[in-house]
Scaffold this active site. Sequence first.
Site, short mmCIF file in Angstrom:
data_model
loop_
_atom_site.label_atom_id
_atom_site.label_comp_id
_atom_site.label_asym_id
_atom_site.label_seq_id
_atom_site.Cartn_x
_atom_site.Cartn_y
_atom_site.Cartn_z
N CYS A 193 30.31 52.08 51.62
CA CYS A 193 31.55 52.04 52.38
C CYS A 193 31.69 53.32 53.19
CB CYS A 193 32.76 51.88 51.43
SG CYS A 193 34.32 51.57 52.31
N CYS A 224 38.74 55.70 49.89
CA CYS A 224 40.11 55.50 49.41
C CYS A 224 40.19 55.95 47.96
CB CYS A 224 40.51 54.03 49.52
SG CYS A 224 40.21 53.35 51.17
N GLY A 281 32.38 47.15 48.93
CA GLY A 281 32.11 48.05 50.05
C GLY A 281 32.71 47.58 51.37
N CYS A 318 44.42 32.12 43.11
CA CYS A 318 43.92 31.85 41.76
C CYS A 318 44.83 32.39 40.66
CB CYS A 318 42.51 32.39 41.59
SG CYS A 318 42.35 34.18 41.85
N CYS A 376 41.21 28.96 36.57
CA CYS A 376 40.44 29.78 37.51
C CYS A 376 39.58 28.85 38.37
CB CYS A 376 39.55 30.77 36.77
SG CYS A 376 40.47 32.07 35.91
N CYS A 426 33.78 36.11 38.48
CA CYS A 426 35.03 36.55 39.11
C CYS A 426 34.85 37.96 39.66
CB CYS A 426 36.16 36.53 38.08
SG CYS A 426 37.71 37.30 38.62
N ASP A 427 35.57 38.26 40.72
CA ASP A 427 35.51 39.56 41.37
C ASP A 427 35.95 40.69 40.45
OD1 ASP A 427 35.19 41.38 43.40
OD2 ASP A 427 37.16 41.03 44.28
#
Length: 422
Positions: free
Chosen positions: A24, A28, A74, A262, A268, A283-284
Site C-alpha cells: 500500500c 493509515c 493493500g 453480510c 454468512c 471471510c475477509d
Amino acid sequence: MSSGCSAAEHRNISVMWKTVSEDCNLACDYCYYSTCGGKPGRKINRIDPIILEKFIREYMERSRGAATFAWQGGEPLLAGLDFFEEVVQLQAKHAPRNTIISNSLQTNGTLITDKWASFLKKFNFLVGVSLDGSKEIHDARRVDSVGQGSFDRVMKGIAHLRKHRVDFNILTVVHKGNVDKAAEMMRFFESENLAFVQFIPCMDFRAQEINRPGVYDITPEEYGDFLCEAFDCWYNDGEPQTSIRFFDEMLNVYVNREPGLCIHRAACPQTIILEQNGDAFPCDFFIHADWKVGNVGTDSIEEILAHPLYDKFLKMKPNLPEPCRTCDWKKLCHGGCPRNREWSTDLLTSDVDYFCSSYKQVYSYADERMKQLGNKVRARLFEQNVIRYFKGKLPERNDPCPCGSGKKYKQCCAALKSSLHH
C-alpha cells in the site's frame, strides 16, 4: 441456508482477491492489514498470471450466468493498469455466453488518474473510495509514509471518477477522531454530493487466530451515539437524500426485504477470500493460517468449499448466543458479525457481538421513524407496481405482493390501505 448444509452444494459464490497482498502507498495508523508502512517494495506482489487464469477459468465454469469479483489490497491499483486489463481479458475469454460479470474495487483513491477512470468506466467497475470525512478529519489518520495527509489526492481521484461517470461509493472508518462528529461528517458528504456512504467501525484484527478477540478503537456507547446522530441527519424528515448503507439495510427489513450486507443477514454469504498467493479463506476478517481452506493454485473451488473449516465457519453465524435468540431486534442484525463475538475454544458458544448495545440503541431510537418510512416506501412501490404489472387492479390474495417483498399479497400488503382508486 440451513447450517447443516454442505457449502459445496451452493453454486453462487463471490470472490474477493487481495490483489497485491499488503502492499500500500498509504500508512493509515489504524490499518489492521498492511504492514509495509506506506512503502511498498520496488517489486509489487502481484497475483501470479498462471494462478489468476486457472481460478478465473474454474470460476467461470461454475458461474451459472453471474460472476462477481472484488479486488482489494493493500492498494489494488498498485498492481497496475496492465494487470486489470489482463483480468478483464481473462474474464471475457473464459465466461460462458451471456454471463453478467461484475467487478468492484476498493481503493484509497490517491492513484486514480484520468486513464484509470476511463478504464474503470469502460468495464463498469464499481469503485469504493476510502474517505473518513472532511480534510481535517481524514488527514489526521490517513497519511502516507512521511506523515502527509491524503485528502487532496483522494478528492482529485474522485474528480476523475466523476468526469468519466464511474459508479463509486465512499467507505468511512469510524474511529476515535470522528466518532463524535457524525452530523459534521454527514454535512460534509452532502456538501460534496457524495451520495453513497458506508460506515465501518475501526477495529484491529492483526491477530486473527481462532478465539483471539479483536481490539476496538471505539466503545459500543460511542458507536451507538454516532449511529443515532447520523440517523437524525439521514432521516431528513422522512425524505433521505444520502444513501447510508447501515440505514438502507435497516430499511430493507422494514419493507420486508433481505439486507444485502453480510453483518445483518441470517447467514454468512458464500465467499472465497483470496490472498495474492492464492491462499483461500472464508471471510475477509478471518485471514489467518488457522482459517486457511486451501489454495486456488493447487485446489479446485469445490475442494475449497468442501473444506471442513469452511463448513465450521458457516455454522458460526447462525449459532446465536442465548440473548440474541429472543431479542426483539433479531430480524435486523441476526447476531451481527461472528468476528465481533468472543467464542469458546470449540467455537460452539459465544458472547454477543461487541457492538450489540450500539445496534440496540439505534434500532430502538429509529424504530418509529423507520416504520413510517417503511410504510411510505412500500405504499409507493405498491402503487407503481400495481399500475405496471397488474394494470391498475389489486392483485389476487396469492399473487406476489406488488411492493416487491417476494411474499404473497395476503401475507404482506393486503392490510396496507391502498390509495389507488379501484
